[in-house]
Design a protein around this motif. Structure first.
Motif, PDB file in Angstrom:
ATOM      1  N   ARG A  60      -0.091   4.517  -2.499  1.00  0.00           N
ATOM      2  CA  ARG A  60      -0.502   5.582  -3.430  1.00  0.00           C
ATOM      3  C   ARG A  60       0.690   6.114  -4.215  1.00  0.00           C
ATOM      4  O   ARG A  60       0.607   6.368  -5.411  1.00  0.00           O
TER       5      ARG A  60
ATOM      6  N   PRO B 170       0.159   2.383  -6.905  1.00  0.00           N
ATOM      7  CA  PRO B 170      -1.240   2.778  -6.642  1.00  0.00           C
ATOM      8  C   PRO B 170      -2.272   1.702  -7.003  1.00  0.00           C
ATOM      9  O   PRO B 170      -3.384   1.727  -6.484  1.00  0.00           O
TER      10      PRO B 170
ATOM     11  N   ARG C 137      -5.470   5.512  -5.325  1.00  0.00           N
ATOM     12  CA  ARG C 137      -5.506   6.932  -5.687  1.00  0.00           C
ATOM     13  C   ARG C 137      -6.931   7.379  -5.981  1.00  0.00           C
ATOM     14  O   ARG C 137      -7.712   6.629  -6.564  1.00  0.00           O
ATOM     15  N   HIS C 138      -7.221   8.630  -5.645  1.00  0.00           N
ATOM     16  CA  HIS C 138      -8.565   9.201  -5.815  1.00  0.00           C
ATOM     17  C   HIS C 138      -9.057   9.035  -7.250  1.00  0.00           C
ATOM     18  O   HIS C 138     -10.168   8.545  -7.485  1.00  0.00           O
TER      19      HIS C 138
ATOM     20  N   ASP D  76      -5.705  11.168  -0.437  1.00  0.00           N
ATOM     21  CA  ASP D  76      -4.802  11.376  -1.570  1.00  0.00           C
ATOM     22  C   ASP D  76      -4.323  12.825  -1.551  1.00  0.00           C
ATOM     23  O   ASP D  76      -5.117  13.751  -1.752  1.00  0.00           O
TER      24      ASP D  76
END
Lengths: 63, 411
Positions: B36, B40, B58-59, B330
Motif C-alpha cells: 500500500r 499500491p 489501497r481503498h 488502509d
C-alpha cells in the motif's frame, strides 16, 4: 441540497435506505426511490454517507 | 495435495507470490502494508499456476477498479486471474454464475433477485433467524460443553437460512456443506473440483425441475415465475444461480460467525462492552467484517480496455485482484487499522462485501445473521470461552474464503 438518483445504475444494495431512511427507500423492485429531493441541512451528513456507500454510484448531490 | 504448487510454466516469476498468508487471523498478510505504501498497484505471481496478475491494495483504488465498467468479471476472458486449478477444457464448458457476468446479462439476472434482499425483506426474515439461532443454542446447552461452535452454530444458522430462502430441503444440508466447502478450496485438483460442481448441479437440476412444475413460496420459484416474462435465464442459468446463492450464502457467513465469536473471546473488554450496550451491535458487526475481510481476493477482474490506476497503466487483457482485506486495513481510511474498535465511525466504509455492481447481494441478510448470532450468544451463554488454547486453532489459509476450521468452546 438537491438529491437525484440514477435508477438504471442502481443495484439495490439498500445501503442508502439504511443510512438515510428519511431520504431514500427501495421500491417493489428493490431499486432506489428518493423520498425527499431537497432534504434539510440536518440530513446532509447521512445523505453524504449514502453517496459514499452506494456501490453503484447511483446517487448524486448538488447544491 | 501439496500447498506450494510449482508454477505451471516452469520459469520462476520475479514477482511475489499470491496468495500471501495472514500471520495473525485478526489482521492482513504482513506484505500488504508495504505494498500500500510503496507500490499500491503491483505485480504478483499466482501460486496456483504461476501466471501474473496485478494486485491493488489501497481503498480508493480498490473502489475505483470495482466501479469501473472497463473491467470485467468474466472468468472466461483470457488474462482473468484464476485462483484455483481449472483446465481450458473445463473453462470452456463452465456456465457463468451471475458474479462472473458483465452487463447486460448480469443486470438482467440481478434485477430479478434484488427484491429478495432489500432492507425491508431482510428485516422481515429476522424473527425466523432468531428462532433458528435459539434452537441451535438450546441444543448446545442441552449437549453441554465443550462443543465445536462451527458445527453447532456457525454452519447450521446460515445453511438453514439460505436453504429456507431458496426452498432447498434442509434434510440435504450435510451434503451441501460438503460440496460447498469443496468449491471454496484452492487445493482441489480440476477433477475433484469438477466432480463437486457436477454433484451439486445434478441435485439442483432436479430441484429446479421440480419447482418449474410445483412452485413453492421460495426464491427459486419466484425467480422462475419472473423469468417467464423476463426470459433472462434458461434452466441451466437457474441451476447455476441457485448454486451461487447456496454456496455464497452459507460458507461466507459461517466463517464470519466463527471468526467473530473468536474475536470476542480473545477481546474480553470488547465483549463486555457489547454486552452492556447492545446499540453498539450494528457497528461492531461492520468492524468485525472489516477486520477479517474474509473474501480478500474474491474480487478478481480482468481489464477489457487499458485503464489507469494510481498512475499505473493496466493493459487490456491483464488480470487484477482488488484486495479488499488490504483496502480494509488502509490507514488513510481506517486509523490504526489493526485495532478492533466497535466505536469506529468509518467502520461501514469497509469493502468486505465488495463494491460496484457485483457487491454481495446477501450483505443485509449476512448482517442480520451476524447481529442475531453474536447478541444471542452473549446473552444466553455469558460464560462462553475457548475450550482449547487459541494457538491450537487451525485457519483456512488456503481457502478462497478465510475462516477457522473448528472452534471448540465451553462455558
Amino acid at each position: 441540497m438537491h438529491v437525484t438518483t440514477d435508477h438504471d445504475r442502481c443495484v439495490g444494495s439498500g445501503q442508502c435506505a439504511m443510512q438515510s431512511p428519511e431520504v431514500f427507500d427501495q421500491d417493489d423492485d428493490g431499486l432506489v426511490v428518493v423520498l425527499q429531493e431537497r432534504p434539510g441541512a440536518e440530513l446532509l451528513e447521512e445523505v453524504h454517507r449514502a453517496v459514499e456507500l452506494c456501490p453503484s454510484q447511483s446517487i448524486h448531490v448538488t447544491g | 495435495m501439496t500447498q506450494s504448487a510449482e508454477p505451471a510454466g516452469g520459469t520462476a516469476s520475479p514477482y511475489p507470490q499470491f496468495p500471501m498468508r495472514r500471520t495473525c487471523p485478526f489482521s492482513e498478510p504482513d506484505e500488504y502494508a508495504g505494498l500500500r505504501a510503496d507500490e499500491p498497484v503491483s505485480r504478483a505471481s499466482l501460486k496456483v499456476n504461476g501466471k501474473e496478475t496485478w494486485l491493488v491494495t489501497r481503498h480508493e483504488h480498490v473502489k475505483q477498479v470495482l466501479g469501473d465498467p472497463r473491467v470485467s468479471s468474466n472468468l472466461k476472458r483470457p488474462g482473468y486471474p484464476h485462483q484455483f486449478h481449472i483446465s481450458e477444457e473445463m473453462l470452456a464448458h463452465v456456465r457463468l454464475m451471475m458474479l462472473s457476468m458483465d452487463p447486460p446479462e448480469h443486470t438482467a439476472q440481478r434485477r430479478m433477485l434484488i427484491p429478495e434482499f432489500t432492507a425491508r425483506r431482510t428485516k422481515a426474515m429476522r424473527p425466523r433467524i432468531q428462532e433458528v439461532v435459539d434452537e441451535r443454542i438450546d441444543a448446545m446447552l442441552a449437549a453441554g460443553g465443550p462443543v465445536d461452535l462451527v458445527q453447532a452454530l456457525a454452519l447450521p444458522v446460515p445453511s438453514l437460512t439460505i436453504c429456507e430462502l431458496l426452498g432447498v430441503p434442509y434434510g440435504d444440508h450435510a451434503q451441501f456443506e460438503e460440496w460447498s466447502a469443496a468449491l471454496m478450496n484452492h487445493d482441489l485438483s480440476p477433477e475433484e473440483y469438477g466432480a463437486a460442481v457436477q454433484a451439486l448441479d445434478m441435485y439442483l437440476d432436479k430441484l429446479v425441475t421440480l419447482k418449474e412444475t410445483e412452485p413453492g413460496d421460495d426464491l427459486i420459484s419466484r425467480f422462475l415465475e419472473k423469468n417467464r416474462t423476463e426470459q433472462a435465464a434458461d434452466h441451466l442459468d437457474v441451476v447455476t444461480m441457485a448454486r451461487m446463492m447456496l454456496v455464497g450464502g452459507h460458507e461466507t457467513t459461517a466463517n464470519m460467525i466463527a471468526l467473530g465469536v473468536l474475536a470476542l473471546l480473545e477481546h474480553p473488554d470488547h465483549m463486555a462492552e457489547l454486552r452492556s450496550d447492545e446499540t453498539l451491535l450494528p457497528n461492531a458487526v461492520e468492524e468485525l467484517l472489516r477486520v477479517f475481510s474474509i473474501s480478500d481476493s474474491g474480487t478478481a477482474r480482468v481489464a477489457i480496455e487499458d485503464i489507469e490506476v494510481g498512475g499505473v497503466t493496466i493493459r487490456a487483457g491483464e488480470g487484477i485482484l482488488a484486495l479488499n482485506n488490504a483496502a480494509d486495513h488502509d490507514e488513510t481510511v481506517f486509523a490504526d487499522p489493526g485495532t478492533l474498535d466497535f466505536h469506529r465511525k468509518e467502520a461501514r466504509s469497509h469493502l468486505a462485501f465488495g463494491y460496484g455492481i457485483h457487491q454481495c447481494m446477501g450483505a443485509n441478510l449476512a448482517r442480520a445473521e451476524l447481529e442475531i448470532v453474536y447478541s444471542t450468544l452473549l446473552r444466553r451463554i455469558p460464560g462462553l470461552r475457548l475450550a482449547v488454547p487459541a494457538e491450537e486453532l487451525r485457519y483456512k489459509d488456503d481457502a478462497m474464503v478465510y475462516g477457522v476450521y473448528d472452534l471448540p468452546v465451553t462455558w
